[in-house]
Design a protein around this motif. Structure first.
Motif, mmCIF file in Angstrom:
data_model
loop_
_atom_site.group_PDB
_atom_site.id
_atom_site.type_symbol
_atom_site.label_atom_id
_atom_site.label_comp_id
_atom_site.label_asym_id
_atom_site.label_seq_id
_atom_site.Cartn_x
_atom_site.Cartn_y
_atom_site.Cartn_z
ATOM 1 N N MET A 38 0.845 -1.177 0.000
ATOM 2 C CA MET A 38 0.000 0.000 0.000
ATOM 3 C C MET A 38 0.893 1.244 0.000
ATOM 4 N N THR A 39 0.577 2.170 -0.843
ATOM 5 C CA THR A 39 1.270 3.447 -0.886
ATOM 6 C C THR A 39 0.341 4.492 -0.286
ATOM 7 N N LEU A 40 0.892 5.340 0.575
ATOM 8 C CA LEU A 40 0.092 6.344 1.267
ATOM 9 C C LEU A 40 0.512 7.749 0.876
ATOM 10 N N SER A 41 -0.431 8.676 0.967
ATOM 11 C CA SER A 41 -0.099 10.080 0.722
ATOM 12 C C SER A 41 0.524 10.727 1.949
ATOM 13 N N ILE A 42 0.496 10.048 3.077
ATOM 14 C CA ILE A 42 1.083 10.592 4.308
ATOM 15 C C ILE A 42 2.596 10.581 4.169
ATOM 16 N N ARG A 43 3.188 11.769 4.180
ATOM 17 C CA ARG A 43 4.634 11.909 3.975
ATOM 18 C C ARG A 43 5.445 11.455 5.181
ATOM 19 N N ASN A 44 4.910 11.629 6.358
ATOM 20 C CA ASN A 44 5.666 11.339 7.575
ATOM 21 C C ASN A 44 5.420 9.905 8.015
ATOM 22 N N GLN A 45 6.417 9.055 7.777
ATOM 23 C CA GLN A 45 6.346 7.641 8.116
ATOM 24 C C GLN A 45 7.647 7.258 8.811
ATOM 25 N N LEU A 46 7.595 7.220 10.141
ATOM 26 C CA LEU A 46 8.798 6.982 10.929
ATOM 27 C C LEU A 46 8.788 5.571 11.518
ATOM 28 N N PRO A 47 9.818 4.758 11.233
ATOM 29 C CA PRO A 47 9.866 3.405 11.781
ATOM 30 C C PRO A 47 10.266 3.401 13.252
ATOM 31 N N GLY A 48 9.730 2.412 13.971
ATOM 32 C CA GLY A 48 10.076 2.281 15.379
ATOM 33 C C GLY A 48 9.591 0.968 15.957
ATOM 34 N N THR A 49 9.736 0.855 17.279
ATOM 35 C CA THR A 49 9.362 -0.347 18.014
ATOM 36 C C THR A 49 8.484 0.040 19.187
ATOM 37 N N VAL A 50 7.399 -0.684 19.378
ATOM 38 C CA VAL A 50 6.510 -0.433 20.508
ATOM 39 C C VAL A 50 7.258 -0.738 21.802
ATOM 40 N N THR A 51 7.180 0.196 22.744
ATOM 41 C CA THR A 51 7.821 0.001 24.050
ATOM 42 C C THR A 51 6.811 -0.276 25.144
ATOM 43 N N GLU A 52 5.588 0.227 24.969
ATOM 44 C CA GLU A 52 4.556 0.008 25.986
ATOM 45 C C GLU A 52 3.178 0.274 25.397
ATOM 46 N N VAL A 53 2.183 -0.392 25.982
ATOM 47 C CA VAL A 53 0.790 -0.193 25.605
ATOM 48 C C VAL A 53 0.002 -0.010 26.894
ATOM 49 N N HIS A 54 -0.703 1.121 27.014
ATOM 50 C CA HIS A 54 -1.525 1.417 28.189
ATOM 51 C C HIS A 54 -2.980 1.535 27.751
ATOM 52 N N PRO A 55 -3.755 0.435 27.940
ATOM 53 C CA PRO A 55 -5.151 0.457 27.511
ATOM 54 C C PRO A 55 -6.040 1.242 28.467
ATOM 55 N N GLY A 56 -7.029 1.916 27.894
ATOM 56 C CA GLY A 56 -8.076 2.583 28.651
ATOM 57 C C GLY A 56 -9.397 1.940 28.285
ATOM 58 N N GLU A 57 -10.499 2.635 28.511
ATOM 59 C CA GLU A 57 -11.812 2.067 28.213
ATOM 60 C C GLU A 57 -12.045 1.917 26.711
ATOM 61 N N VAL A 58 -11.644 2.920 25.925
ATOM 62 C CA VAL A 58 -11.880 2.921 24.491
ATOM 63 C C VAL A 58 -10.583 3.108 23.710
ATOM 64 N N MET A 59 -9.688 3.907 24.263
ATOM 65 C CA MET A 59 -8.425 4.241 23.601
ATOM 66 C C MET A 59 -7.260 3.669 24.405
ATOM 67 N N ALA A 60 -6.108 3.618 23.750
ATOM 68 C CA ALA A 60 -4.876 3.211 24.413
ATOM 69 C C ALA A 60 -3.782 4.197 24.026
ATOM 70 N N THR A 61 -2.846 4.404 24.920
ATOM 71 C CA THR A 61 -1.640 5.122 24.531
ATOM 72 C C THR A 61 -0.574 4.070 24.268
ATOM 73 N N VAL A 62 0.166 4.298 23.197
ATOM 74 C CA VAL A 62 1.194 3.354 22.775
ATOM 75 C C VAL A 62 2.510 4.119 22.690
#
Length: 139
Positions: A1-25
């Motif tokens: 898939m090619t995207l129009s979004i110019r900013n695509q930064l590679p990385g590794t997940v360090t933590e996941v903090h789930p909430g009721e509907v959303m999570a911070t990653v």
């Protein structure tokens, strides 16, 4: 898939903090910076995100703000230091390419903002990105 979004930064997940509907990653970008994404729990589950997962952080160029110094007293968690490598100023808007450790970001800001900040190729800036404006993708 090619995207129009110019900013695509590679990385590794360090933590996941789930909430009721959303999570911070938490994501450690390949340049060593930390980035926070706020995404739905459904997305976390569908992507199978967990510490160690490889991801790309995606941010539209219109969602990147710039400052000339680190900002305190602000709710924006993501503040990435960098340097302006390209500046294209139009009648109304300006496109600013910023090199950050491990990658490059594009910010589209108003011409007035670029002038008020005194931006030029080589100037130091801080890229500001709200966690809610960061999307995550897996390969």
């Amino acid at each position: 898939m090619t995207l129009s979004i110019r900013n695509q930064l590679p990385g590794t997940v360090t933590e996941v903090h789930p909430g009721e509907v959303m999570a911070t990653v938490g994501v450690r970008l390949t340049g060593g910076q930390n980035l926070t994404a706020a995404i739905t729990l459904e997305a976390v589950e569908q992507l199978g995100l967990a510490p160690g997962s490889s991801v790309h952080a995606l941010v539209k160029s219109t969602e990147v703000s710039l400052a000339t110094n680190r900002v305190t007293g602000l709710s924006i968690r993501n503040q990435l230091p960098g340097a302006v490598t390209q500046l294209v100023v139009g009648d109304v808007m300006a496109s600013v390419k910023v090199t950050v450790d491990g990658g490059e970001l594009t910010a589209v800001i108003t011409r007035d903002a670029a002038e008020d900040l005194g931006l030029f190729v080589g100037s130091d800036v801080i890229a500001l990105i709200k966690a809610t404006e960061v999307s995550l993708a897996t390969a």
